[in-house]
Motif scaffolding. Sequence first.
Motif, PDB file in Angstrom:
ATOM      1  N   GLU A 260       7.107   4.056  -6.102  1.00 25.58           N
ATOM      2  CA  GLU A 260       6.577   4.715  -4.912  1.00 25.58           C
ATOM      3  C   GLU A 260       7.005   6.182  -4.877  1.00 25.58           C
ATOM      4  O   GLU A 260       8.161   6.507  -5.152  1.00 25.58           O
TER       5      GLU A 260
ATOM      6  N   GLU B  92      -0.322  10.127 -11.091  1.00 23.15           N
ATOM      7  CA  GLU B  92      -0.156   9.458  -9.804  1.00 23.15           C
ATOM      8  C   GLU B  92      -1.416   8.729  -9.388  1.00 23.15           C
ATOM      9  O   GLU B  92      -2.522   9.032  -9.869  1.00 23.15           O
ATOM     10  N   CYS B  93      -1.253   7.753  -8.504  1.00 22.18           N
ATOM     11  CA  CYS B  93      -2.373   6.945  -8.030  1.00 22.18           C
ATOM     12  C   CYS B  93      -2.082   6.482  -6.608  1.00 22.18           C
ATOM     13  O   CYS B  93      -0.958   6.605  -6.115  1.00 22.18           O
ATOM     14  N   ASP B  94      -3.105   5.960  -5.972  1.00 20.43           N
ATOM     15  CA  ASP B  94      -2.964   5.370  -4.646  1.00 20.43           C
ATOM     16  C   ASP B  94      -3.408   3.918  -4.701  1.00 20.43           C
ATOM     17  O   ASP B  94      -4.312   3.556  -5.463  1.00 20.43           O
ATOM     18  N   SER B  95      -2.770   3.089  -3.890  1.00 20.76           N
ATOM     19  CA  SER B  95      -3.167   1.683  -3.843  1.00 20.76           C
ATOM     20  C   SER B  95      -4.587   1.557  -3.319  1.00 20.76           C
ATOM     21  O   SER B  95      -5.074   2.404  -2.566  1.00 20.76           O
TER      22      SER B  95
ATOM     23  N   ASN C 153       0.838  -1.193   0.000  1.00 16.72           N
ATOM     24  CA  ASN C 153       0.000   0.000   0.000  1.00 16.72           C
ATOM     25  C   ASN C 153       0.875   1.245   0.000  1.00 16.72           C
ATOM     26  O   ASN C 153       1.764   1.388   0.843  1.00 16.72           O
ATOM     27  N   SER C 154       0.641   2.144  -0.955  1.00 16.30           N
ATOM     28  CA  SER C 154       1.446   3.354  -1.025  1.00 16.30           C
ATOM     29  C   SER C 154       0.869   4.303  -2.075  1.00 16.30           C
ATOM     30  O   SER C 154      -0.151   4.009  -2.706  1.00 16.30           O
ATOM     31  N   HIS C 155       1.529   5.425  -2.229  1.00 16.37           N
ATOM     32  CA  HIS C 155       1.240   6.377  -3.302  1.00 16.37           C
ATOM     33  C   HIS C 155       2.276   6.152  -4.398  1.00 16.37           C
ATOM     34  O   HIS C 155       3.470   6.025  -4.115  1.00 16.37           O
ATOM     35  N   TYR C 156       1.833   6.103  -5.659  1.00 19.71           N
ATOM     36  CA  TYR C 156       2.718   5.737  -6.760  1.00 19.71           C
ATOM     37  C   TYR C 156       2.656   6.769  -7.886  1.00 19.71           C
ATOM     38  O   TYR C 156       1.611   7.373  -8.138  1.00 19.71           O
ATOM     39  N   THR C 157       3.787   6.937  -8.552  1.00 19.97           N
ATOM     40  CA  THR C 157       3.840   7.646  -9.830  1.00 19.97           C
ATOM     41  C   THR C 157       3.743   6.606 -10.942  1.00 19.97           C
ATOM     42  O   THR C 157       4.396   5.565 -10.877  1.00 19.97           O
TER      43      THR C 157
ATOM     44  N   GLY D  62       5.738  10.605  -5.332  1.00 24.65           N
ATOM     45  CA  GLY D  62       5.131  11.505  -6.300  1.00 24.65           C
ATOM     46  C   GLY D  62       6.186  12.279  -7.074  1.00 24.65           C
ATOM     47  O   GLY D  62       6.865  13.151  -6.513  1.00 24.65           O
TER      48      GLY D  62
ATOM     49  N   GLU E  78       5.646   1.940 -12.622  1.00 25.61           N
ATOM     50  CA  GLU E  78       5.247   2.633 -11.397  1.00 25.61           C
ATOM     51  C   GLU E  78       6.423   2.677 -10.426  1.00 25.61           C
ATOM     52  O   GLU E  78       7.301   1.815 -10.469  1.00 25.61           O
TER      53      GLU E  78
END
Length: 463
Positions: A441, A400-403, A379-383, A443, A439
Amino acid sequence: MLNYNVKIGLVPLRRDCTPRPGQFNWEIAEERGRNTVEYIKKHYSTENVTFVDLKGVIDVEVLWSCNDVDKVVKHFQENGVDGVFLIAANFGNEEAAGELAKKMGKPVLLWGPKDDAPEKADGMRYTDSQCGLFGISRQLMRMNVKYTYIENCLVSDDKLKNGLDSFARVACAIRNFIGMRVGEIGLRPKPFASVICNEGQLMENFDIHFVPINLAVIQDKYNKILVDYADEIKEGGNRIRGMYKLDEASDETAEKQYAYYILFKQLYEEFDLDVISSECWSALQLLVGAMPCTVYGILADEGYIISCENDVHAAMTQVLLKSLAFGKKPPLFGEFTMRHPEEDNVELLWHCGQFAYSSRKEGGFCNCFNMRENFEAKNSHYTVARIDQDHGNYSIIAGECDSAEGPYTNGTYLWARFDDLDKWERKLIEGPYIHHVSEIEGGYTKEIKEFCKYVSDIRFETV
Protein backbone atom coordinates in the motif's frame (compact mmCIF):
# COMPACT_ATOMS: atom_id res chain seq x y z
CA MET A 1 15.15 -9.12 12.02
CA LEU A 2 14.77 -6.01 9.93
CA ASN A 3 15.04 -2.62 11.64
CA TYR A 4 12.86 0.28 10.52
CA ASN A 5 14.32 3.00 12.76
CA VAL A 6 16.63 5.45 11.01
CA LYS A 7 19.21 7.89 12.39
CA ILE A 8 20.23 10.89 10.28
CA GLY A 9 23.30 12.98 11.04
CA LEU A 10 22.66 16.73 10.73
CA VAL A 11 25.61 18.73 9.38
CA PRO A 12 25.13 22.49 9.08
CA LEU A 13 28.00 23.98 7.05
CA ARG A 14 29.47 27.45 6.79
CA ARG A 15 32.27 28.91 4.75
CA ASP A 16 35.39 30.19 6.49
CA CYS A 17 34.85 33.95 6.24
CA THR A 18 38.42 34.98 7.12
CA PRO A 19 39.40 35.99 3.55
CA ARG A 20 36.16 37.90 2.89
CA PRO A 21 34.73 39.40 6.09
CA GLY A 22 31.21 40.78 5.81
CA GLN A 23 30.10 38.77 2.79
CA PHE A 24 29.94 35.51 4.76
CA ASN A 25 29.35 36.62 8.35
CA TRP A 26 30.24 33.62 10.50
CA GLU A 27 28.07 34.58 13.51
CA ILE A 28 24.96 34.79 11.33
CA ALA A 29 25.77 31.48 9.62
CA GLU A 30 26.40 29.61 12.85
CA GLU A 31 23.23 30.92 14.48
CA ARG A 32 21.28 30.06 11.36
CA GLY A 33 22.76 26.56 11.28
CA ARG A 34 21.97 25.85 14.93
CA ASN A 35 18.42 27.21 14.57
CA THR A 36 17.83 25.11 11.46
CA VAL A 37 19.02 21.96 13.22
CA GLU A 38 16.79 22.60 16.22
CA TYR A 39 13.79 23.20 13.98
CA ILE A 40 14.39 19.94 12.12
CA LYS A 41 14.78 17.95 15.33
CA LYS A 42 11.65 19.47 16.84
CA HIS A 43 9.33 19.24 13.85
CA TYR A 44 10.56 16.30 11.77
CA SER A 45 11.50 13.65 14.34
CA THR A 46 9.13 10.68 14.26
CA GLU A 47 8.88 7.23 15.83
CA ASN A 48 11.02 5.96 12.94
CA VAL A 49 13.34 8.92 12.28
CA THR A 50 15.70 10.52 14.80
CA PHE A 51 18.57 12.93 14.35
CA VAL A 52 22.15 13.20 15.57
CA ASP A 53 23.58 16.74 15.79
CA LEU A 54 27.09 18.10 16.34
CA LYS A 55 26.71 19.08 19.99
CA GLY A 56 29.82 18.18 21.93
CA VAL A 57 31.78 17.58 18.71
CA ILE A 58 32.37 21.10 17.38
CA ASP A 59 32.09 24.00 19.78
CA VAL A 60 29.90 26.07 17.42
CA GLU A 61 27.94 22.96 16.27
CA VAL A 62 28.59 23.90 12.63
CA LEU A 63 31.18 22.26 10.35
CA TRP A 64 33.45 24.84 8.72
CA SER A 65 36.93 23.28 8.74
CA CYS A 66 38.23 20.08 7.16
CA ASN A 67 40.20 19.59 10.38
CA ASP A 68 36.95 18.64 12.13
CA VAL A 69 35.73 16.09 9.58
CA ASP A 70 37.24 13.04 11.29
CA LYS A 71 35.66 14.02 14.61
CA VAL A 72 32.24 14.21 12.96
CA VAL A 73 32.75 10.87 11.20
CA LYS A 74 33.69 9.18 14.49
CA HIS A 75 30.69 10.75 16.23
CA PHE A 76 28.26 9.61 13.55
CA GLN A 77 29.70 6.09 13.38
CA GLU A 78 29.49 5.68 17.15
CA ASN A 79 25.84 6.77 17.03
CA GLY A 80 24.91 4.42 14.17
CA VAL A 81 23.97 7.09 11.65
CA ASP A 82 22.24 5.74 8.51
CA GLY A 83 22.36 8.92 6.41
CA VAL A 84 24.05 12.32 6.35
CA PHE A 85 22.11 15.58 5.89
CA LEU A 86 24.33 18.40 4.57
CA ILE A 87 22.79 21.82 5.30
CA ALA A 88 24.26 24.97 3.78
CA ALA A 89 23.92 27.51 6.60
CA ASN A 90 25.56 30.07 4.34
CA PHE A 91 27.59 29.34 1.19
CA GLY A 92 28.94 26.34 3.07
CA ASN A 93 32.23 24.50 2.68
CA GLU A 94 32.30 22.13 -0.28
CA GLU A 95 35.66 20.64 0.70
CA ALA A 96 34.52 19.62 4.18
CA ALA A 97 31.15 18.45 2.83
CA GLY A 98 32.75 16.24 0.20
CA GLU A 99 35.34 14.78 2.57
CA LEU A 100 32.73 13.97 5.22
CA ALA A 101 30.31 12.41 2.74
CA LYS A 102 33.04 10.31 1.17
CA LYS A 103 34.34 9.00 4.49
CA MET A 104 30.88 8.18 5.82
CA GLY A 105 29.85 6.10 2.80
CA LYS A 106 26.18 6.58 3.68
CA PRO A 107 23.28 8.10 1.71
CA VAL A 108 23.65 11.89 1.55
CA LEU A 109 20.92 14.53 1.55
CA LEU A 110 21.78 18.05 0.36
CA TRP A 111 19.69 21.14 1.08
CA GLY A 112 19.98 24.74 2.21
CA PRO A 113 17.41 27.16 3.65
CA LYS A 114 16.10 29.91 1.41
CA ASP A 115 18.10 33.13 1.74
CA ASP A 116 16.66 36.32 3.24
CA ALA A 117 16.39 39.47 1.13
CA PRO A 118 19.32 41.92 1.47
CA GLU A 119 18.42 44.25 4.36
CA LYS A 120 21.36 46.64 4.60
CA ALA A 121 21.50 49.91 2.71
CA ASP A 122 24.56 48.75 0.81
CA GLY A 123 22.76 45.56 -0.33
CA MET A 124 25.14 43.23 1.51
CA ARG A 125 24.07 39.55 1.60
CA TYR A 126 25.17 37.36 4.50
CA THR A 127 24.31 33.80 3.49
CA ASP A 128 24.00 32.91 -0.23
CA SER A 129 23.06 29.34 0.70
CA GLN A 130 21.59 28.56 -2.70
CA CYS A 131 24.80 29.67 -4.38
CA GLY A 132 26.79 27.38 -2.11
CA LEU A 133 24.60 24.38 -2.95
CA PHE A 134 25.87 24.50 -6.52
CA GLY A 135 29.46 24.34 -5.29
CA ILE A 136 28.81 21.55 -2.78
CA SER A 137 26.94 19.43 -5.32
CA ARG A 138 29.77 19.77 -7.83
CA GLN A 139 32.29 18.64 -5.25
CA LEU A 140 30.16 15.63 -4.37
CA MET A 141 30.00 14.71 -8.05
CA ARG A 142 33.76 14.96 -8.46
CA MET A 143 34.27 12.72 -5.45
CA ASN A 144 31.81 10.13 -6.80
CA VAL A 145 29.44 10.64 -3.88
CA LYS A 146 25.80 9.84 -4.65
CA TYR A 147 23.38 12.29 -3.09
CA THR A 148 19.72 13.27 -2.89
CA TYR A 149 18.73 16.91 -3.32
CA ILE A 150 15.83 18.95 -1.96
CA GLU A 151 15.26 22.28 -3.68
CA ASN A 152 16.17 25.45 -1.79
CA CYS A 153 13.19 26.43 0.41
CA LEU A 154 12.22 27.55 3.89
CA VAL A 155 12.88 25.09 6.71
CA SER A 156 9.15 25.06 7.44
CA ASP A 157 8.20 24.26 3.84
CA ASP A 158 6.39 20.98 3.06
CA LYS A 159 8.97 20.51 0.31
CA LEU A 160 11.61 19.90 2.99
CA LYS A 161 9.30 17.86 5.22
CA ASN A 162 8.29 15.51 2.41
CA GLY A 163 11.77 15.31 0.93
CA LEU A 164 13.32 14.47 4.28
CA ASP A 165 10.71 11.77 4.89
CA SER A 166 11.40 10.27 1.45
CA PHE A 167 15.16 10.30 2.05
CA ALA A 168 14.76 8.60 5.43
CA ARG A 169 12.71 5.83 3.81
CA VAL A 170 15.41 5.27 1.20
CA ALA A 171 18.10 5.18 3.91
CA CYS A 172 16.00 2.61 5.80
CA ALA A 173 15.71 0.45 2.67
CA ILE A 174 19.45 0.58 1.98
CA ARG A 175 20.33 -0.32 5.56
CA ASN A 176 18.00 -3.36 5.50
CA PHE A 177 18.73 -4.48 1.94
CA ILE A 178 22.54 -4.50 1.98
CA GLY A 179 23.76 -7.41 4.09
CA MET A 180 20.37 -9.06 4.64
CA ARG A 181 20.31 -12.69 5.81
CA VAL A 182 18.04 -14.99 3.80
CA GLY A 183 16.93 -18.35 5.16
CA GLU A 184 16.46 -20.88 2.34
CA ILE A 185 14.13 -23.76 3.12
CA GLY A 186 14.22 -26.58 0.62
CA LEU A 187 14.57 -26.37 -3.16
CA ARG A 188 12.48 -24.53 -5.70
CA PRO A 189 9.64 -26.51 -7.30
CA LYS A 190 11.05 -28.43 -10.26
CA PRO A 191 9.00 -26.65 -12.98
CA PHE A 192 9.88 -23.19 -11.61
CA ALA A 193 13.12 -22.49 -13.47
CA SER A 194 11.95 -18.87 -13.58
CA VAL A 195 12.86 -18.33 -9.91
CA ILE A 196 16.50 -19.41 -10.23
CA CYS A 197 18.88 -17.03 -8.43
CA ASN A 198 22.65 -16.66 -8.13
CA GLU A 199 23.66 -16.81 -4.45
CA GLY A 200 27.31 -16.03 -5.12
CA GLN A 201 26.60 -12.93 -7.12
CA LEU A 202 24.02 -11.68 -4.62
CA MET A 203 26.68 -11.92 -1.93
CA GLU A 204 29.29 -10.19 -4.10
CA ASN A 205 26.99 -7.36 -5.22
CA PHE A 206 24.83 -6.75 -2.14
CA ASP A 207 26.48 -8.66 0.74
CA ILE A 208 23.36 -10.85 0.95
CA HIS A 209 24.02 -13.97 3.01
CA PHE A 210 22.16 -17.24 2.52
CA VAL A 211 21.43 -19.70 5.30
CA PRO A 212 20.37 -23.05 3.80
CA ILE A 213 18.06 -25.04 6.08
CA ASN A 214 17.80 -28.70 5.14
CA LEU A 215 14.31 -30.22 4.95
CA ALA A 216 15.41 -33.05 7.23
CA VAL A 217 16.17 -30.41 9.88
CA ILE A 218 12.76 -28.85 9.25
CA GLN A 219 11.01 -32.19 9.72
CA ASP A 220 12.90 -32.91 12.94
CA LYS A 221 12.13 -29.49 14.42
CA TYR A 222 8.50 -29.69 13.36
CA ASN A 223 7.96 -33.10 14.99
CA LYS A 224 9.51 -31.89 18.23
CA ILE A 225 7.22 -28.84 18.21
CA LEU A 226 4.17 -31.11 17.92
CA VAL A 227 5.19 -32.74 21.21
CA ASP A 228 6.75 -29.86 23.15
CA TYR A 229 4.11 -27.23 22.31
CA ALA A 230 0.99 -29.40 22.28
CA ASP A 231 -1.10 -27.01 24.42
CA GLU A 232 -0.08 -23.92 22.46
CA ILE A 233 -0.76 -25.73 19.18
CA LYS A 234 -4.25 -26.64 20.34
CA GLU A 235 -4.96 -22.99 21.16
CA GLY A 236 -3.39 -21.95 17.85
CA GLY A 237 -5.63 -24.29 15.89
CA ASN A 238 -8.66 -22.64 17.47
CA ARG A 239 -7.14 -19.25 16.66
CA ILE A 240 -7.06 -20.18 12.97
CA ARG A 241 -10.66 -21.43 13.16
CA GLY A 242 -11.67 -18.07 14.63
CA MET A 243 -9.96 -16.09 11.87
CA TYR A 244 -11.19 -17.96 8.79
CA LYS A 245 -14.14 -19.94 7.53
CA LEU A 246 -12.43 -23.32 7.04
CA ASP A 247 -13.21 -26.16 4.72
CA GLU A 248 -12.94 -29.75 6.02
CA ALA A 249 -9.28 -30.25 5.06
CA SER A 250 -8.24 -26.98 6.69
CA ASP A 251 -10.22 -27.65 9.84
CA GLU A 252 -8.72 -31.12 10.28
CA THR A 253 -5.17 -29.77 9.94
CA ALA A 254 -5.55 -26.46 11.83
CA GLU A 255 -3.24 -27.59 14.64
CA LYS A 256 -0.64 -28.86 12.20
CA GLN A 257 -0.80 -25.57 10.32
CA TYR A 258 -0.23 -23.63 13.53
CA ALA A 259 2.85 -25.72 14.29
CA TYR A 260 4.43 -23.98 11.29
CA TYR A 261 3.81 -20.67 13.06
CA ILE A 262 6.02 -21.77 15.95
CA LEU A 263 8.57 -23.36 13.61
CA PHE A 264 9.18 -20.30 11.45
CA LYS A 265 9.52 -17.99 14.44
CA GLN A 266 12.12 -20.36 15.86
CA LEU A 267 14.01 -20.38 12.57
CA TYR A 268 14.13 -16.59 12.46
CA GLU A 269 15.59 -16.43 15.96
CA GLU A 270 17.96 -19.39 15.75
CA PHE A 271 19.56 -18.35 12.45
CA ASP A 272 19.27 -14.56 12.93
CA LEU A 273 17.29 -14.17 9.70
CA ASP A 274 15.87 -11.07 8.05
CA VAL A 275 13.70 -12.93 5.56
CA ILE A 276 12.86 -16.49 4.52
CA SER A 277 12.50 -17.92 1.04
CA SER A 278 10.72 -21.22 1.38
CA GLU A 279 9.46 -24.19 -0.53
CA CYS A 280 5.78 -24.44 0.30
CA TRP A 281 3.29 -26.62 -1.56
CA SER A 282 5.26 -29.74 -2.44
CA ALA A 283 7.87 -31.15 -0.03
CA LEU A 284 6.59 -29.57 3.20
CA GLN A 285 3.16 -31.06 2.72
CA LEU A 286 4.68 -34.48 2.05
CA LEU A 287 6.91 -34.24 5.14
CA VAL A 288 4.31 -33.31 7.75
CA GLY A 289 0.87 -33.64 6.17
CA ALA A 290 0.02 -29.93 6.22
CA MET A 291 0.78 -26.78 4.25
CA PRO A 292 2.17 -23.52 5.69
CA CYS A 293 0.45 -21.04 3.34
CA THR A 294 -2.15 -19.64 5.76
CA VAL A 295 0.46 -19.25 8.49
CA TYR A 296 2.60 -17.15 6.13
CA GLY A 297 -0.25 -14.64 6.08
CA ILE A 298 -0.56 -14.64 9.86
CA LEU A 299 3.20 -14.23 10.36
CA ALA A 300 3.28 -11.35 7.86
CA ASP A 301 1.29 -9.21 10.29
CA GLU A 302 3.89 -9.87 12.98
CA GLY A 303 6.73 -8.54 10.84
CA TYR A 304 7.96 -11.75 9.22
CA ILE A 305 8.57 -11.86 5.46
CA ILE A 306 8.35 -15.34 3.94
CA SER A 307 8.33 -15.62 0.16
CA CYS A 308 6.88 -18.83 -1.18
CA GLU A 309 8.01 -21.06 -4.07
CA ASN A 310 11.66 -20.34 -3.17
CA ASP A 311 11.53 -16.99 -4.95
CA VAL A 312 14.55 -15.18 -3.48
CA HIS A 313 14.15 -12.16 -5.74
CA ALA A 314 10.59 -11.77 -4.44
CA ALA A 315 11.90 -11.85 -0.87
CA MET A 316 14.44 -9.15 -1.73
CA THR A 317 11.72 -7.01 -3.31
CA GLN A 318 9.52 -7.37 -0.26
CA VAL A 319 12.33 -6.27 2.05
CA LEU A 320 12.74 -3.15 -0.08
CA LEU A 321 9.03 -2.34 -0.14
CA LYS A 322 8.45 -2.92 3.55
CA SER A 323 11.47 -0.80 4.47
CA LEU A 324 10.16 2.08 2.35
CA ALA A 325 6.95 1.84 4.39
CA PHE A 326 8.98 1.87 7.66
CA GLY A 327 7.56 -1.60 8.38
CA LYS A 328 4.04 -0.24 8.84
CA LYS A 329 2.50 -2.12 5.90
CA PRO A 330 3.02 -5.77 4.95
CA PRO A 331 4.13 -6.51 1.37
CA LEU A 332 1.97 -8.83 -0.70
CA PHE A 333 3.03 -11.45 -3.21
CA GLY A 334 0.49 -11.22 -6.02
CA GLU A 335 1.60 -12.30 -9.47
CA PHE A 336 0.30 -11.17 -12.87
CA THR A 337 -2.19 -13.94 -13.61
CA MET A 338 -4.95 -12.90 -16.03
CA ARG A 339 -6.59 -9.85 -17.53
CA HIS A 340 -9.99 -8.72 -16.33
CA PRO A 341 -12.63 -10.28 -18.61
CA GLU A 342 -14.17 -6.87 -19.37
CA GLU A 343 -11.70 -4.08 -18.53
CA ASP A 344 -8.56 -3.72 -20.65
CA ASN A 345 -6.33 -2.08 -18.01
CA VAL A 346 -7.27 -4.28 -15.03
CA GLU A 347 -5.13 -7.30 -14.09
CA LEU A 348 -5.54 -10.08 -11.52
CA LEU A 349 -2.61 -9.94 -9.07
CA TRP A 350 -3.04 -13.31 -7.39
CA HIS A 351 -1.37 -16.00 -5.38
CA CYS A 352 -2.61 -19.29 -4.02
CA GLY A 353 -3.15 -18.00 -0.49
CA GLN A 354 -0.54 -16.22 1.63
CA PHE A 355 -1.39 -12.49 1.74
CA ALA A 356 -1.06 -10.81 5.13
CA TYR A 357 -4.27 -11.40 7.07
CA SER A 358 -4.65 -7.65 7.71
CA SER A 359 -4.66 -6.93 3.97
CA ARG A 360 -8.13 -8.44 3.42
CA LYS A 361 -10.98 -6.23 2.26
CA GLU A 362 -13.07 -4.98 5.16
CA GLY A 363 -16.44 -6.71 5.31
CA GLY A 364 -15.43 -9.20 2.64
CA PHE A 365 -15.19 -12.98 2.76
CA CYS A 366 -12.27 -14.62 4.58
CA ASN A 367 -11.97 -18.32 3.89
CA CYS A 368 -9.38 -21.05 4.18
CA PHE A 369 -9.55 -23.75 1.52
CA ASN A 370 -7.09 -26.65 1.47
CA MET A 371 -4.89 -24.86 4.02
CA ARG A 372 -4.72 -21.71 1.85
CA GLU A 373 -6.25 -18.32 2.52
CA ASN A 374 -9.01 -17.04 0.28
CA PHE A 375 -9.87 -13.35 0.35
CA GLU A 376 -9.66 -10.19 -1.73
CA ALA A 377 -7.18 -7.47 -0.77
CA LYS A 378 -8.46 -4.15 0.53
CA ASN A 379 -9.23 -1.21 -1.74
CA SER A 380 -6.20 1.07 -1.91
CA HIS A 381 -3.39 2.52 -4.00
CA TYR A 382 -0.44 0.13 -4.37
CA THR A 383 3.18 0.15 -5.49
CA VAL A 384 4.07 -2.86 -7.65
CA ALA A 385 7.70 -3.98 -8.02
CA ARG A 386 9.95 -6.88 -8.98
CA ILE A 387 13.74 -7.30 -8.67
CA ASP A 388 15.21 -9.75 -11.16
CA GLN A 389 18.48 -10.66 -12.86
CA ASP A 390 19.59 -11.46 -16.38
CA HIS A 391 23.13 -12.46 -17.36
CA GLY A 392 24.52 -10.97 -14.16
CA ASN A 393 22.66 -7.65 -14.48
CA TYR A 394 20.10 -6.74 -11.82
CA SER A 395 17.16 -4.42 -12.35
CA ILE A 396 13.83 -3.56 -10.76
CA ILE A 397 10.55 -2.79 -12.47
CA ALA A 398 8.34 -0.48 -10.40
CA GLY A 399 5.08 1.36 -10.85
CA GLU A 400 1.71 1.92 -9.23
CA CYS A 401 -1.89 0.78 -9.52
CA ASP A 402 -5.28 1.18 -7.89
CA SER A 403 -7.59 -1.57 -6.72
CA ALA A 404 -10.54 -2.35 -8.97
CA GLU A 405 -13.66 -4.48 -8.93
CA GLY A 406 -13.53 -7.93 -10.49
CA PRO A 407 -15.02 -11.40 -10.32
CA TYR A 408 -14.50 -13.75 -7.37
CA THR A 409 -11.70 -16.30 -7.56
CA ASN A 410 -9.83 -18.61 -5.21
CA GLY A 411 -6.64 -17.79 -3.29
CA THR A 412 -5.66 -14.29 -2.22
CA TYR A 413 -5.94 -11.60 -4.86
CA LEU A 414 -6.16 -8.00 -5.95
CA TRP A 415 -7.82 -6.74 -9.11
CA ALA A 416 -5.43 -3.92 -10.08
CA ARG A 417 -6.04 -1.02 -12.47
CA PHE A 418 -2.96 0.20 -14.36
CA ASP A 419 -2.57 3.24 -16.59
CA ASP A 420 -1.46 1.03 -19.48
CA LEU A 421 -1.60 -2.70 -18.88
CA ASP A 422 -0.29 -3.46 -22.38
CA LYS A 423 3.02 -1.81 -21.50
CA TRP A 424 3.30 -3.79 -18.26
CA GLU A 425 2.55 -7.06 -20.02
CA ARG A 426 5.08 -6.38 -22.77
CA LYS A 427 7.73 -5.31 -20.27
CA LEU A 428 7.31 -8.48 -18.22
CA ILE A 429 7.33 -10.65 -21.33
CA GLU A 430 10.41 -9.01 -22.83
CA GLY A 431 12.13 -9.13 -19.49
CA PRO A 432 14.24 -9.53 -17.59
CA TYR A 433 11.27 -10.13 -15.26
CA ILE A 434 8.80 -12.89 -14.48
CA HIS A 435 5.14 -12.64 -13.50
CA HIS A 436 5.94 -12.79 -9.76
CA VAL A 437 5.63 -9.25 -8.41
CA SER A 438 5.21 -7.76 -4.95
CA GLU A 439 2.83 -5.03 -3.86
CA ILE A 440 2.49 -2.69 -0.91
CA GLU A 441 0.00 0.00 0.00
CA GLY A 442 1.22 3.51 -0.87
CA GLY A 443 3.18 5.20 -3.61
CA TYR A 444 6.93 4.54 -3.48
CA THR A 445 8.07 4.59 -7.12
CA LYS A 446 10.10 7.77 -6.56
CA GLU A 447 11.83 6.24 -3.54
CA ILE A 448 12.63 3.04 -5.44
CA LYS A 449 14.29 5.10 -8.16
CA GLU A 450 16.31 6.96 -5.53
CA PHE A 451 17.25 3.65 -3.86
CA CYS A 452 18.73 2.49 -7.16
CA LYS A 453 20.87 5.64 -7.29
CA TYR A 454 22.69 4.41 -4.19
CA VAL A 455 22.48 0.67 -4.89
CA SER A 456 23.84 1.17 -8.38
CA ASP A 457 24.05 -2.55 -9.18
CA ILE A 458 20.26 -2.47 -9.55
CA ARG A 459 18.96 -0.58 -12.58
CA PHE A 460 15.61 1.20 -12.18
CA GLU A 461 12.89 0.73 -14.77
CA THR A 462 9.25 1.72 -15.07
CA VAL A 463 6.71 1.58 -17.90
